[in-house]
Design a protein around this motif. Structure first.
Motif, PDB file in Angstrom:
ATOM      1  N   ALA A   1      68.417  56.785  77.788  1.00 57.70           N
ATOM      2  CA  ALA A   1      68.835  57.535  78.980  1.00 57.70           C
ATOM      3  C   ALA A   1      69.677  56.608  79.848  1.00 57.70           C
ATOM      4  CB  ALA A   1      67.615  58.039  79.750  1.00 57.70           C
ATOM      5  N   TRP A   2      70.628  57.195  80.581  1.00 65.39           N
ATOM      6  CA  TRP A   2      71.535  56.400  81.376  1.00 65.39           C
ATOM      7  C   TRP A   2      71.997  57.213  82.581  1.00 65.39           C
ATOM      8  CZ3 TRP A   2      72.762  58.241  76.463  1.00 65.39           C
ATOM      9  CH2 TRP A   2      73.666  59.307  76.427  1.00 65.39           C
ATOM     10  N   LYS A   3      72.737  56.579  83.476  1.00 62.44           N
ATOM     11  CA  LYS A   3      73.353  57.247  84.613  1.00 62.44           C
ATOM     12  C   LYS A   3      74.849  56.955  84.595  1.00 62.44           C
ATOM     13  CE  LYS A   3      69.563  58.826  86.617  1.00 62.44           C
ATOM     14  NZ  LYS A   3      68.986  58.147  87.775  1.00 62.44           N
ATOM     15  N   GLU A   4      75.646  57.985  84.871  1.00 66.39           N
ATOM     16  CA  GLU A   4      77.094  57.850  85.031  1.00 66.39           C
ATOM     17  C   GLU A   4      77.778  57.269  83.801  1.00 66.39           C
ATOM     18  OE1 GLU A   4      77.802  55.652  88.568  1.00 66.39           O
ATOM     19  OE2 GLU A   4      76.829  57.121  89.878  1.00 66.39           O
ATOM     20  N   GLY A   5      77.516  57.834  82.664  1.00 65.13           N
ATOM     21  CA  GLY A   5      78.201  57.427  81.449  1.00 65.13           C
ATOM     22  C   GLY A   5      77.450  56.351  80.683  1.00 65.13           C
ATOM     23  N   ALA A   6      77.398  56.511  79.375  1.00 63.34           N
ATOM     24  CA  ALA A   6      76.667  55.556  78.533  1.00 63.34           C
ATOM     25  C   ALA A   6      77.462  54.270  78.360  1.00 63.34           C
ATOM     26  CB  ALA A   6      76.392  56.185  77.172  1.00 63.34           C
TER      27      ALA A   6
ATOM     28  N   GLN B   1      79.528  61.305  77.861  1.00 59.27           N
ATOM     29  CA  GLN B   1      80.025  61.711  79.169  1.00 59.27           C
ATOM     30  C   GLN B   1      79.339  62.957  79.698  1.00 59.27           C
ATOM     31  OE1 GLN B   1      82.268  60.305  81.306  1.00 59.27           O
ATOM     32  NE2 GLN B   1      82.290  58.515  79.982  1.00 59.27           N
TER      33      GLN B   1
ATOM     34  N   ARG C   1      76.216  64.101  78.976  1.00 57.87           N
ATOM     35  CA  ARG C   1      74.763  64.054  79.088  1.00 57.87           C
ATOM     36  C   ARG C   1      74.315  62.748  79.722  1.00 57.87           C
ATOM     37  NH1 ARG C   1      73.305  66.136  72.909  1.00 57.87           N
ATOM     38  NH2 ARG C   1      74.744  67.906  72.898  1.00 57.87           N
ATOM     39  N   GLU C   2      73.029  62.661  79.980  1.00 58.29           N
ATOM     40  CA  GLU C   2      72.458  61.425  80.512  1.00 58.29           C
ATOM     41  C   GLU C   2      71.321  60.915  79.636  1.00 58.29           C
ATOM     42  OE1 GLU C   2      71.455  61.970  84.624  1.00 58.29           O
ATOM     43  OE2 GLU C   2      73.505  61.505  85.253  1.00 58.29           O
ATOM     44  N   LYS C   3      71.230  61.450  78.428  1.00 61.50           N
ATOM     45  CA  LYS C   3      70.245  60.939  77.481  1.00 61.50           C
ATOM     46  C   LYS C   3      70.623  61.429  76.088  1.00 61.50           C
ATOM     47  CE  LYS C   3      66.968  64.746  78.242  1.00 61.50           C
ATOM     48  NZ  LYS C   3      65.572  65.113  78.616  1.00 61.50           N
TER      49      LYS C   3
ATOM     50  N   ASN D   1      73.840  51.279  85.241  1.00 59.95           N
ATOM     51  CA  ASN D   1      73.613  52.676  84.863  1.00 59.95           C
ATOM     52  C   ASN D   1      72.179  52.970  84.437  1.00 59.95           C
ATOM     53  OD1 ASN D   1      73.824  51.311  82.448  1.00 59.95           O
ATOM     54  ND2 ASN D   1      75.027  52.883  81.417  1.00 59.95           N
TER      55      ASN D   1
ATOM     56  N   THR E   1      69.638  52.014  82.419  1.00 63.06           N
ATOM     57  CA  THR E   1      69.378  52.329  81.018  1.00 63.06           C
ATOM     58  C   THR E   1      67.884  52.263  80.719  1.00 63.06           C
ATOM     59  OG1 THR E   1      71.536  51.458  80.384  1.00 63.06           O
ATOM     60  CG2 THR E   1      69.881  51.691  78.638  1.00 63.06           C
TER      61      THR E   1
END
Length: 464
Positions: free
Chosen positions: A184-189, A245, A247-249, A297, A299
């Motif tokens: 899982a991440w925030k604002e792009g992997a 871009q 998704r967040e996971k 981000n 992770t």
């Protein structure tokens, strides 16, 4: 009195094997508490935590999920194969195939005993080799090596990146391997995965592989030492990876055969790319795996499962020509490829037989073909049709379970899941009912997470 009695009944829900571990409850506004599950019914959840005074009851309508301390591994029942039943609602259950009839599919599991599924609610049934388990977790920080002290922390079954750094462990060198994990991440992997590394520090790696995922691109590089020089080469690249871009996971799967150099990269079940390394040198590779992430981000790495792999490639191998950048594009209103009218039974060695399954007994399958009936071991199968294309299009022969308010989705440690109505407790296990399997009792430590409030409000409750 009814609610109180249910709370008392379910207070024993926390089994001794996990009683000293922490759980995490999360709410729809982002709040979360560490603590222990004390009880649950259709409307409230009892939660014990040092962060709050005593035991508190919270409305179940506000709970999104409860994370459970994962067990070190998910045992498989006895047998020489693994049957993977994928249900029509996307659930996935692993075990040993015991029986198959026109109406039922019986699978023996380690966490709920025998489960009998309605055949018209099973989308597909695959048979896999029984894998050798190299690592399942995380269950803590033991065995992990960090490039920076405090760069990664552990919480509720997840490794969390606090700063730009890497974390890794020695899993041993294996010629054929399957690596799967949730990220899982925030604002792009923006993350990297190092595999078959010969060093506990990825910056010092001289032999190994580096998968780079960022923006909408992914590529894999190989490092190898020849004549006292470390060479680096790109063995595969792909663009247009929309999951990074949009998704967040994602669930990441890597299949890698060091001997023939084949690599398959999968995201959430979608085959993103097939790559092949030139001139493989498996003996030079090491046994370390590393995760590296950007501090900006947030992770999180969870549900890691690393096993042996038998080298079987599902479907078509889609290796791009050398030097060609794969760009994944959305199809332009194409009609779906029609299913085969009479799909074949596929064996482990790739052979295909036109016929049907007449029955299963004592680990052997009776095949009914146009030339004769004969028995083969279940472990020799790879996949077989549960219905013809005409039957699959008939809503009376292929059903999806009714969605009910109060459904709980329980995630297994191995990445599978099962959805049911949570009804009570029996011998320290979760008891649930479902259209797909009737009633069953599940060992709690088979799960890593319980999800609540799966659907928008307005869905009927069970019995309505």
């Amino acid at each position: 009195m009814k609610t109180l009695s249910l709370f008392l009944l379910l207070a024993a829900l926390v089994t001794p094997s996990i009683a000293d571990e922490k759980m995490v409850i999360r709410f729809d506004n982002g709040d979360h508490f560490q603590g222990m599950l004390g009880g649950i019914d259709g409307e409230s959840v009892l939660w014990k935590s040092n962060a709050i005074f005593g035991t508190q009851a919270f409305s179940l309508e506000r709970v999104t999920d409860i994370s459970l301390p994962p067990s070190n591994e998910l045992e498989l029942p006895e047998g020489n194969h693994v049957a993977v039943a994928t249900l029509t609602n996307g659930d996935e259950v692993r075990g040993s195939l015991l029986n198959l009839t026109e109406k039922e599919i019986v699978i023996l599991t380690s966490f709920a005993g025998e489960l009998t599924f309605r055949r018209d609610m099973v989308a597909k049934l695959d048979i896999e080799d029984r894998p050798e388990l190299f690592y399942v977790g995380p269950t803590g920080m033991d065995g992990w090596v960090q490039s920076d002290d405090g760069g990664w922390t552990y919480d509720a079954g997840a490794l969390i990146c606090e700063m730009g750094s890497s974390i890794g462990r020695d899993i041993g060198r294996h010629d054929k391997i399957k690596i799967a994990f949730d990220i899982a991440w925030k604002e792009g992997a923006r993350f990297r995965l190092y595999t078959h590394a010969d060093s506990d520090d990825p910056d010092e790696m001289q032999n190994g592989f580096e998968l780079v995922c960022q923006s909408q691109y992914a590529y894999m590089r190989k490092r190898v030492t020849r004549n006292n020089r470390t060479e680096s080469m790109t063995i595969g690249t792909t663009g247009g990876v929309r999951e990074f871009q949009e998704r967040e996971k994602a669930r990441v799967e890597i299949l890698h055969d060091l001997v023939n150099g084949r690599v398959r990269f999968i995201l959430d079940g979608r085959i993103v790319a097939d790559w092949r390394e030139p001139a493989p040198i498996p003996d030079k590779m090491g046994g370390f795996i590393h995760f590296s992430a950007d501090r900006s981000n947030d992770t999180r790495i969870s549900r890691i499962r690393i096993t042996s792999w038998d080298g079987t490639i599902e479907g078509e191998w889609r290796e791009a020509p050398a030097g060609f950048l794969n760009i994944e594009e959305e199809p332009e209103d194409e009609d779906p490829k029609p299913e085969e009218e009479n799909p074949d039974i596929v064996l482990r060695n790739g052979d295909r037989i036109e016929g049907t399954i007449a029955g299963i007994k004592d680990g052997k399958v009776r095949l009914d073909t146009s030339f004769k009936e004969f028995d083969i071991p279940v472990s020799r199968l790879r996949s077989f049709p549960l219905r013809t294309a005409e039957e699959a299009a008939d809503p009376e022969l292929c059903w999806e379970p009714i969605r009910r308010n109060g459904d709980v989705r329980a995630w297994f440690v191995d990445g599978g899941r099962i959805t049911f109505q949570l009804t009570g407790l029996k011998d320290g296990a979760l008891v649930g009912t479902s259209q797909t399997f009737g009633e069953a009792a599940f060992e709690l430590d088979a799960f890593s997470r319980l999800e609540f409030n799966l659907y928008p409000r307005g869905y009927p409750k069970a019995g309505e």
